[in-house]
Design an enzyme around this catalytic site. Structure first.
Site, short mmCIF file in Angstrom:
data_model
loop_
_atom_site.label_atom_id
_atom_site.label_comp_id
_atom_site.label_asym_id
_atom_site.label_seq_id
_atom_site.Cartn_x
_atom_site.Cartn_y
_atom_site.Cartn_z
N GLN A 1 -18.71 25.75 -37.73
CA GLN A 1 -19.05 24.89 -36.59
C GLN A 1 -18.70 25.57 -35.27
OE1 GLN A 1 -17.74 20.96 -37.41
NE2 GLN A 1 -18.56 20.07 -35.55
N SER B 1 -14.26 28.21 -42.05
CA SER B 1 -14.25 26.75 -42.15
C SER B 1 -15.47 26.26 -42.93
CB SER B 1 -14.16 26.12 -40.75
OG SER B 1 -13.89 24.74 -40.84
N LEU B 2 -16.42 25.58 -42.27
CA LEU B 2 -17.63 25.13 -42.95
C LEU B 2 -18.34 26.28 -43.67
CD1 LEU B 2 -21.03 24.94 -42.40
CD2 LEU B 2 -19.86 23.10 -43.62
N ARG C 1 -18.30 15.68 -46.20
CA ARG C 1 -17.31 16.28 -45.31
C ARG C 1 -17.65 15.98 -43.85
NH1 ARG C 1 -16.33 21.46 -42.60
NH2 ARG C 1 -14.27 22.33 -43.09
N HIS D 1 -8.40 20.67 -39.25
CA HIS D 1 -7.47 21.67 -39.79
C HIS D 1 -6.03 21.41 -39.35
CE1 HIS D 1 -10.70 23.95 -41.57
NE2 HIS D 1 -11.34 23.93 -40.42
N GLN E 1 -8.27 23.10 -47.60
CA GLN E 1 -8.85 23.66 -46.39
C GLN E 1 -8.94 22.68 -45.23
OE1 GLN E 1 -12.65 23.71 -44.94
NE2 GLN E 1 -13.12 25.82 -45.52
#
Length: 293
Positions: A11, A89-90, A114, A189, A238
């Site tokens: 992202q 991340s993603l 998510r 996060h 994560q």
């Protein structure tokens, strides 16, 4: 043969118009059609609309997953294979898909859940810091409750995440060249979205993982593995864990990687890697025209 790593951005890398030039390819047409059935809305339409919609987590994450996974499949279709994969991340979801830990539909289903959960996470903020004193930052983080390093992107760039007052306190005290608030709905996060992570855990528990066809470097543990159980455990951690991209980047030459291909819009990851590992060959695949190059 050149040892190549494929890396997938997350992202923040989204761009209006991304994926549009793929829409004439049969493989991409099938994926866009399947994605619309799963999501209930069109990825192509979302990518063509104003940036405000595309920048909303609810749309950003599925759009990135679909576009990046199509690009990865086109590379695989042409006979290209990575030595290992990683995603920011993603992007880790695309890396797991590219390594065939799960199929396209399963991965998109996970990303859909998510994105919905994270889009509704309204507590907390995130701020990017550039060119800062790391020793001072670590000391401030240690002394300030409710704020963590969410993304450790490079020695000169991190993102901190937490409660607004805590993040602002650190931001005002740290000696940094720039401090930029991120347009996100919550403190991603970080422990602040533990409740969201617990809800997502139920979705993730129901999904079967296969051993990866290529080693994966995970965000919360940047060491390569192909074992399904380990990869699933890492993904479970994560959402509240830090993205350790600096360590992932530094691990690449340790694994003998000579070339890195960033698959997805923009050049954020190769830009970070270039500063940390200047000897690596870097390439970007973000659209159909990049395949001819």
């Amino acid at each position: 043969m050149t040892k190549t790593a494929w890396v997938f951005p997350g992202q923040g890398s989204q761009e209006p118009g991304m994926g549009i030039d793929l829409s004439e390819l049969p493989l991409a047409q099938d994926r866009f059609r399947l994605a619309e059935e799963i999501l209930g809305w069109s990825v192509l339409e979302a990518c063509q609309e104003d940036s405000d919609k595309l920048n909303r987590t609810l749309y950003t994450q599925p759009c990135l997953y679909v576009v990046e996974s199509i690009l990865a499949d086109l590379l695989l279709e042409k006979g290209n294979t990575p030595y290992l994969v990683a995603g920011h991340s993603l992007g880790e979801y695309v890396a797991l898909y590219a390594a065939r830990v799960f199929d396209f539909e399963t991965g998109l289903g996970l990303v859909k859940h998510r994105a919905e959960l994270m889009d509704g996470a309204s507590e907390g903020i995130m701020v990017a810091l550039m060119k800062f004193d790391r020793q001072q930052l670590e000391k401030l983080i240690e002394q300030t409750p409710d704020v963590v390093i969410a993304n450790d992107n490079s020695p000169a760039q991190v993102v901190i995440s937490g409660k607004p007052e805590a993040v602002q306190e650190v931001s005002t005290q740290i000696k940094a060249k720039r401090a930029v608030p991120l347009k996100v709905s919550g403190a991603f996060h970080s422990p602040l979205i533990a409740e969201v992570a617990a809800q997502f855990q139920e979705v993730l528990d129901a999904v079967a993982f296969a051993d990866a066809q290529f080693p994966v470097l995970s965000n919360v543990e940047p060491l390569p593995t192909v074992e399904a159980a380990i990869l699933k455990n890492r993904l479970q951690r994560q959402m509240t864990g830090s993205v350790r991209w600096r360590e992932i980047s530094m691990q690449l030459p340790v694994e003998g990687i000579e070339q890195v291909v960033e698959i997805g819009p923009g050049k954020v990851l190769t830009g970070l890697i270039k500063r940390m590992c200047p000897d690596l060959i870097l390439q970007n695949i973000g659209s159909a025209k990049d395949f001819s190059a």
